[in-house]
Design an enzyme around this catalytic site. Sequence first.
Site, PDB file in Angstrom:
ATOM      1  N   ARG A 125       0.814  -1.230   0.000  1.00  0.00           N
ATOM      2  CA  ARG A 125       0.000   0.000   0.000  1.00  0.00           C
ATOM      3  C   ARG A 125       0.841   1.272   0.000  1.00  0.00           C
ATOM      4  NH1 ARG A 125      -2.909  -3.201   3.601  1.00  0.00           N
ATOM      5  NH2 ARG A 125      -4.682  -4.138   2.547  1.00  0.00           N
ATOM      6  N   LYS A 147       2.490  11.388 -11.316  1.00  0.00           N
ATOM      7  CA  LYS A 147       1.613  10.522 -12.119  1.00  0.00           C
ATOM      8  C   LYS A 147       2.368   9.236 -12.391  1.00  0.00           C
ATOM      9  CE  LYS A 147      -1.384  13.529 -14.825  1.00  0.00           C
ATOM     10  NZ  LYS A 147      -1.809  13.867 -16.200  1.00  0.00           N
ATOM     11  N   GLU A 189       8.783  19.214 -24.991  1.00  0.00           N
ATOM     12  CA  GLU A 189       8.086  19.550 -23.741  1.00  0.00           C
ATOM     13  C   GLU A 189       8.646  20.856 -23.149  1.00  0.00           C
ATOM     14  OE1 GLU A 189       5.460  17.889 -22.782  1.00  0.00           O
ATOM     15  OE2 GLU A 189       5.665  15.881 -23.636  1.00  0.00           O
ATOM     16  N   LYS A 231       6.623  23.042 -13.932  1.00  0.00           N
ATOM     17  CA  LYS A 231       5.832  21.831 -13.669  1.00  0.00           C
ATOM     18  C   LYS A 231       5.479  21.755 -12.178  1.00  0.00           C
ATOM     19  CE  LYS A 231       4.434  17.378 -14.447  1.00  0.00           C
ATOM     20  NZ  LYS A 231       4.554  16.166 -15.215  1.00  0.00           N
ATOM     21  N   GLU A 241      -5.017  16.969 -11.222  1.00  0.00           N
ATOM     22  CA  GLU A 241      -5.581  17.381 -12.504  1.00  0.00           C
ATOM     23  C   GLU A 241      -7.100  17.470 -12.469  1.00  0.00           C
ATOM     24  OE1 GLU A 241      -3.603  15.800 -15.916  1.00  0.00           O
ATOM     25  OE2 GLU A 241      -5.236  16.427 -17.236  1.00  0.00           O
ATOM     26  N   ARG A 245      -4.136  21.731 -13.957  1.00  0.00           N
ATOM     27  CA  ARG A 245      -2.992  20.934 -14.437  1.00  0.00           C
ATOM     28  C   ARG A 245      -3.132  20.589 -15.925  1.00  0.00           C
ATOM     29  NH1 ARG A 245       0.074  15.947 -11.213  1.00  0.00           N
ATOM     30  NH2 ARG A 245       1.418  15.326 -12.941  1.00  0.00           N
ATOM     31  N   ASN A 249      -1.362  20.103 -21.039  1.00  0.00           N
ATOM     32  CA  ASN A 249      -1.748  19.343 -22.231  1.00  0.00           C
ATOM     33  C   ASN A 249      -1.720  20.178 -23.500  1.00  0.00           C
ATOM     34  OD1 ASN A 249      -2.170  16.706 -21.332  1.00  0.00           O
ATOM     35  ND2 ASN A 249      -3.976  17.416 -20.244  1.00  0.00           N
ATOM     36  N   HIS A 252      -1.131  18.498 -26.674  1.00  0.00           N
ATOM     37  CA  HIS A 252      -1.250  17.065 -26.411  1.00  0.00           C
ATOM     38  C   HIS A 252      -2.569  16.467 -26.900  1.00  0.00           C
ATOM     39  CE1 HIS A 252       2.336  17.612 -24.107  1.00  0.00           C
ATOM     40  NE2 HIS A 252       2.355  16.365 -23.680  1.00  0.00           N
ATOM     41  N   HIS A 256      -1.746  13.340 -28.765  1.00  0.00           N
ATOM     42  CA  HIS A 256      -2.183  12.000 -28.348  1.00  0.00           C
ATOM     43  C   HIS A 256      -2.986  11.320 -29.449  1.00  0.00           C
ATOM     44  CE1 HIS A 256      -1.901  13.104 -23.795  1.00  0.00           C
ATOM     45  NE2 HIS A 256      -0.810  12.471 -24.195  1.00  0.00           N
ATOM     46  N   HIS A 269       6.551  10.375 -28.517  1.00  0.00           N
ATOM     47  CA  HIS A 269       5.550  11.257 -27.905  1.00  0.00           C
ATOM     48  C   HIS A 269       5.868  12.736 -28.172  1.00  0.00           C
ATOM     49  CE1 HIS A 269       2.826  12.953 -24.991  1.00  0.00           C
ATOM     50  NE2 HIS A 269       3.842  13.535 -24.388  1.00  0.00           N
TER      51      HIS A 269
HETATM   52  N1  LIG Z   1       4.218  10.448 -15.422  1.00  0.00           N
HETATM   53  C1  LIG Z   1       4.113  11.500 -16.194  1.00  0.00           C
HETATM   54  O1  LIG Z   1       3.743  12.587 -15.761  1.00  0.00           O
HETATM   55  C2  LIG Z   1       4.505  11.374 -17.633  1.00  0.00           C
HETATM   56  C3  LIG Z   1       4.669  12.525 -18.419  1.00  0.00           C
HETATM   57  C4  LIG Z   1       5.093  12.367 -19.725  1.00  0.00           C
HETATM   58  C5  LIG Z   1       5.354  11.102 -20.228  1.00  0.00           C
HETATM   59  N2  LIG Z   1       5.177  10.004 -19.439  1.00  0.00           N
HETATM   60  C6  LIG Z   1       5.460   8.658 -19.935  1.00  0.00           C
HETATM   61  O2  LIG Z   1       6.838   8.594 -20.228  1.00  0.00           O
HETATM   62  C7  LIG Z   1       7.068   7.597 -21.225  1.00  0.00           C
HETATM   63  C8  LIG Z   1       8.051   8.120 -22.232  1.00  0.00           C
HETATM   64  O3  LIG Z   1       9.250   8.408 -21.585  1.00  0.00           O
HETATM   65  P1  LIG Z   1      10.614   8.652 -22.375  1.00  0.00           P
HETATM   66  O4  LIG Z   1      10.371   9.577 -23.489  1.00  0.00           O
HETATM   67  O5  LIG Z   1      11.620   9.001 -21.371  1.00  0.00           O
HETATM   68  O6  LIG Z   1      10.879   7.259 -23.075  1.00  0.00           O
HETATM   69  P2  LIG Z   1      11.564   5.890 -22.560  1.00  0.00           P
HETATM   70  O7  LIG Z   1      11.446   5.748 -21.116  1.00  0.00           O
HETATM   71  O8  LIG Z   1      10.991   4.810 -23.416  1.00  0.00           O
HETATM   72  O9  LIG Z   1      13.083   6.104 -22.956  1.00  0.00           O
HETATM   73  C9  LIG Z   1      13.427   6.274 -24.310  1.00  0.00           C
HETATM   74  C10 LIG Z   1      14.637   5.437 -24.707  1.00  0.00           C
HETATM   75  O10 LIG Z   1      15.812   6.058 -24.258  1.00  0.00           O
HETATM   76  C11 LIG Z   1      16.670   5.103 -23.623  1.00  0.00           C
HETATM   77  N3  LIG Z   1      17.445   5.865 -22.641  1.00  0.00           N
HETATM   78  C12 LIG Z   1      17.017   6.394 -21.496  1.00  0.00           C
HETATM   79  N4  LIG Z   1      17.967   7.137 -20.928  1.00  0.00           N
HETATM   80  C13 LIG Z   1      19.052   7.059 -21.710  1.00  0.00           C
HETATM   81  C14 LIG Z   1      20.353   7.621 -21.663  1.00  0.00           C
HETATM   82  N5  LIG Z   1      20.706   8.477 -20.697  1.00  0.00           N
HETATM   83  N6  LIG Z   1      21.221   7.310 -22.642  1.00  0.00           N
HETATM   84  C15 LIG Z   1      20.843   6.490 -23.656  1.00  0.00           C
HETATM   85  N7  LIG Z   1      19.628   5.937 -23.791  1.00  0.00           N
HETATM   86  C16 LIG Z   1      18.730   6.237 -22.815  1.00  0.00           C
HETATM   87  C17 LIG Z   1      15.719   4.092 -23.067  1.00  0.00           C
HETATM   88  O11 LIG Z   1      16.350   2.875 -22.864  1.00  0.00           O
HETATM   89  C18 LIG Z   1      14.642   4.035 -24.139  1.00  0.00           C
HETATM   90  O12 LIG Z   1      15.003   3.154 -25.161  1.00  0.00           O
HETATM   91  C19 LIG Z   1       5.705   7.234 -21.777  1.00  0.00           C
HETATM   92  O13 LIG Z   1       5.315   5.993 -21.274  1.00  0.00           O
HETATM   93  C20 LIG Z   1       4.782   8.316 -21.228  1.00  0.00           C
HETATM   94  O14 LIG Z   1       3.464   7.871 -21.017  1.00  0.00           O
HETATM   95  C21 LIG Z   1       4.771  10.125 -18.151  1.00  0.00           C
HETATM   96 ZN   LIG Z   2       3.940  15.134 -23.029  1.00  0.00          ZN
END
Ligand SMILES: NC(=O)c1ccc[n+]([C@@H]2O[C@H](COP(=O)([O-])OP(=O)(O)OC[C@H]3O[C@@H](n4cnc5c(N)ncnc54)[C@H](O)[C@@H]3O)[C@@H](O)[C@H]2O)c1
Ligand SMILES: [Zn+2]
Length: 362
Positions: A125, A147, A189, A231, A241, A245, A249, A252, A256, A269
């Site tokens: 939990r 999130k 972003e 942020k 949100e 918040r 978007n 987005h 999306h 993304h």
């Molecule tokens: N929680 C939130 O508020 C929030 C906000 C935006 C996006 N997200 C989520 O984030 C995800 C996307 O995240 P992302 O864009 O970081 O993609 P990701 O986590 O898939 O990373 C992208 C790629 O980069 C590689 N990588 C990471 N760090 C590295 C480094 N320092 N050197 C070399 N390679 C590296 C990873 O192995 C991966 O292949 C999605 O699932 C999205 O839904 C969440």
């Molecule tokens: Zn985004």
Amino acid sequence: MSERMRTLTVKLDQRSYPIHMGEGLLLRAGELLGEAGCGEKIAIVTSPTVARLHLTPLEDSFRRSGFKTTLILLPEGEEHKNLASLETIYDRLVSGRFERNSCLVALGGGVIGDLAGFAAATFLRGIPYVQVPTTLLAQVDSSVGGKTGINHREGKNLIGAFYQPRAVLIDVNVLQTLPRRELLAGLAEVIKYGIIEQPELFALLEEKLDPLLSLNKDLLLEVIGASCSIKARVVEKDEREDDYRAVLNFGHTIGHALESLTGYETFLHGEAVAIGMVQATLISMRHGSCDKESCERIYRLIRRTGLPTELPSSIIPHELVKSMETDKKSARGKIKFVLCEGIGKTRFHWLAPEEIAAMIAN
Ligand SMILES: NC(=O)c1ccc[n+]([C@@H]2O[C@H](COP(=O)([O-])OP(=O)(O)OC[C@H]3O[C@@H](n4cnc5c(N)ncnc54)[C@H](O)[C@@H]3O)[C@@H](O)[C@H]2O)c1
Ligand SMILES: [Zn+2]
């Protein structure tokens, strides 16, 4: 080791936490985690690529500070942000007899951060977790705000929880190994933060885009700091949100929909968001909210980065808006659209899908 470190706080009463930013922070992680009040057992959740590049200094630092570390490796990629990966984490926590004060450390991009965060929110939990984001997107966006979640085969991020980390550790050095395409996706972003809140950040990006893309560390720290502070302020105002918040978007709603229509395979993304921001700005101008000069500046900056700006010709506006209606941000047949009112200012406006379709330039 660099001593330079800057700390921002996300102020959420008892759930407040620091965002530490600097160079070489992986090497200081043990000391910084001690301050976050975690027990001695730590599980580092990461992926093979990130582990190969960045795990050693982090692990060494934890051990030097007396923590006992377990490594949980998850497969790479968005398609693994699912129940199976979550189960892998739970299995390891159970077999390692993790307790209420044991800590998860997410070392990776948004995929790892969202997964580890959700595991932390739900195991016993709720146990503490710390974000150590390694992509620009994760450093400026997903690691801050709490999130967490996973995807369902019917849709992205359908299962999740709001659960704040105990700390965020941002080491700009890790960006040196990030593929350029991922860097640009994160930059989208950052541009968004400039458009929605901070004309100075937008102007800085216009002026210093080239050294930034050459990974000048001072500049990276400056834009990451500005982004995180925006942020953090948005999250402080509206953690779950309920309303405000949703300003995050901007770009987005269309982004999306575009990701979904292209099966999450064509665009990262941030790339879809870049196209979404150009379209949202055009819609804002056609709607009479945004002046032509701001609209042109936004388009020019995004184009200069090398991010995509145009909707693919295969995308039909009516299909795009149909996809938007299934988005979490639609209600009563209308879509809560973030309009831009010049650089640094936005407002919400409920638009009917057909109004959006009519304003989308294809
Ligand atoms: N929680 C939130 O508020 C929030 C906000 C935006 C996006 N997200 C989520 O984030 C995800 C996307 O995240 P992302 O864009 O970081 O993609 P990701 O986590 O898939 O990373 C992208 C790629 O980069 C590689 N990588 C990471 N760090 C590295 C480094 N320092 N050197 C070399 N390679 C590296 C990873 O192995 C991966 O292949 C999605 O699932 C999205 O839904 C969440
Ligand atoms: Zn985004």
